[in-house]
Design an enzyme around this catalytic site. Structure first.
Site: not given
Ligand code: ADP
Ligand code: MG
Length: 414
Positions: A63, A65-66, A152-153, A157, A189, A201
């Site tokens: 963690e 470390t990247d 949730a991490g 995304s 991103e 990721d």
């Molecule tokens: P994580 O990548 O940790 O889950 P992020 O905040 O980086 O959290 O990414 C979450 C965002 O990605 C959401 O707010 C949405 O914009 C998009 N996203 C992720 N999964 C979905 C999904 N199943 N449907 C629509 N949008 C999604």
């Molecule tokens: Mg994300």
């Protein structure tokens, strides 16, 4: 009449048996795909040309470390987003998010950031492909959705961005390899979601292999696999449900503190370009030349980079107990020296320490919230989840969501 009843009973049993068998071998991917496909057919009045499954990811160890040119040890998981995609002929892009029940469209010639954040990942990937001279000759339409909890991490995304990149690569025969796709998704991103993330990721989502973890060298973006196949143990994630808003500012501060440490260590050895170039023994010898704060930050990172290597060594010897003990060390290093944990994460990790059925536990991700990742003996997983949930509720009056996951294949056609 009785005769008809008998046959319908037999037929229903047969259908149930087939469904059960099907789900045993193709668990939720098949169910998700059916929903995404049928939504596509309802929305667009034709069948999709391809279906793609794009997983979220965990990080076992490594963690912060990247950005120090170190190692990480992620894996794709069996929670994913499925895409159904087909070409259009009118140069329009049409998206439908099944989970949010929202639609969006944009002309191919006018790809720019929108105020719908989920659409930005999709616009971003398409725009990055075009800007990198990969031709998207017509428009396309898609539906997507899945079971990765958002924010949730677990990198939902990255799954969105990598899933679309992979789909467009197939649909328009762009001839990109998985590493190219990871870099495109990362740029999307950065430029469209405004998140200055590393490559881990996307890399994990694209390069995952069932029952393997990925040792990724963030210095030269190369990887190798280590088996993670322990039938008696499960990986359980506990989602604190909190995200303290320190996360972004402290992340930038940590990066600066590491750079300051590198600068001071360079005065001793000019060959040092990043904390990756500093061994634990070299650091122990020279650490007093750093102010206390920088010393603590660098001590964590230098140790964590080596710990990933020790962790892989433990895995190759099948020693999950040793691996788990490194996870605890990581957690208390992140909490004490690196100061990116929070009371909720510390509580959940501490709460596992007395249980001999839990081999390892630590916060996962940048910190200040998100999930803990735990290695738990399979026969007590339900009790573990019950106890963590009840104790967390009692301590913070907050709901704890837990997910059992396993290392799985990366993005692929369904
Ligand atoms: P994580 O990548 O940790 O889950 P992020 O905040 O980086 O959290 O990414 C979450 C965002 O990605 C959401 O707010 C949405 O914009 C998009 N996203 C992720 N999964 C979905 C999904 N199943 N449907 C629509 N949008 C999604
Ligand atoms: Mg994300």
């Amino acid at each position: 009449m009785q005769y008809v009843g008998y046959w319908s009973y037999l037929l229903i049993s047969l259908v149930l048996a087939v469904i059960l068998l099907f789900n045993t071998f193709h668990p939720p991917i098949a169910m998700k795909s059916a929903l995404i496909r049928s939504t596509f057919e309802n929305k667009f009045k034709q069948s999709p040309e391809i279906l793609v499954n794009a997983p979220g990811r965990i990080n076992l160890i490594g963690e912060h470390t990247d950005y120090n040119d170190g190692f990480v040890l992620p894996a794709a998981i069996d929670k994913s987003i499925v895409f159904a995609v087909g070409k259009r002929t009118d140069n329009l892009l049409k998206f439908h998010s099944v989970d949010l029940d929202e639609s969006f469209e944009i002309p191919l010639e006018d790809l720019k950031k929108s105020d719908k954040s989920w659409a930005n990942y999709l616009i971003g990937v398409t725009k990055e492909l075009i800007d990198n001279n990969h031709e998207i000759p017509t428009g396309f339409e898609l539906t997507f959705g899945g079971d990765i909890p958002l924010g949730a991490g677990l990198s939902s995304s990255a799954a969105v961005a990598c899933g679309l990149g992979f789909a467009l690569n197939e649909l328009f025969d762009l001839k990109l390899d998985r590493k190219d796709l990871a870099l495109i998704a990362q740029k999307a991103e950065h430029n469209f979601a405004g998140v200055n993330c590393g490559i881990m990721d996307m890399y994990a989502s694209l390069f995952g292999v069932e029952n393997e973890v990925i040792l990724l060298d963030c210095r030269d973006i190369r990887h190798r696999y280590f088996a993670f196949d322990f039938p008696d143990y499960a990986i359980v994630l506990c989602n604190t449900g909190v995200k303290h808003n320190l996360a972004d500012s402290e992340y930038n501060t940590r990066r600066k503190e590491c750079e300051a440490g590198v600068y001071l260590l360079q005065q001793i050895n000019p060959e040092i370009k990043s904390l990756r170039d500093v061994s634990v023994s070299f650091f122990a010898k020279h650490r007093t030349k750093l102010p206390l704060l920088e010393m603590k930050r660098c001590r964590f990172v230098v140790t964590e980079i080596e710990r990933v290597v020790w962790g892989c060594e433990a895995l190759s010897q099948g020693d999950l107990r040793m691996f788990g003990s490194y996870m605890y060390q990581t957690h208390w290093g992140l909490s004490g020296d690196y100061e990116v944990s929070c009371k909720e994460l510390d509580f959940l990790v501490k709460n596992t320490e007395q249980s001999e059925a839990v081999l390892g536990s630590r916060m996962m991700g940048g910190g200040f919230g998100g999930c803990t990742i735990n290695i738990v003996r399979k026969d007590v997983v339900n009790d573990f989840i019950k106890k963590q949930t009840a104790d967390y509720k009692e301590q913070f009056d907050l709901k704890l969501d837990c997910y059992v996951v396993k290392p799985s294949d990366g993005v692929k056609l369904v």
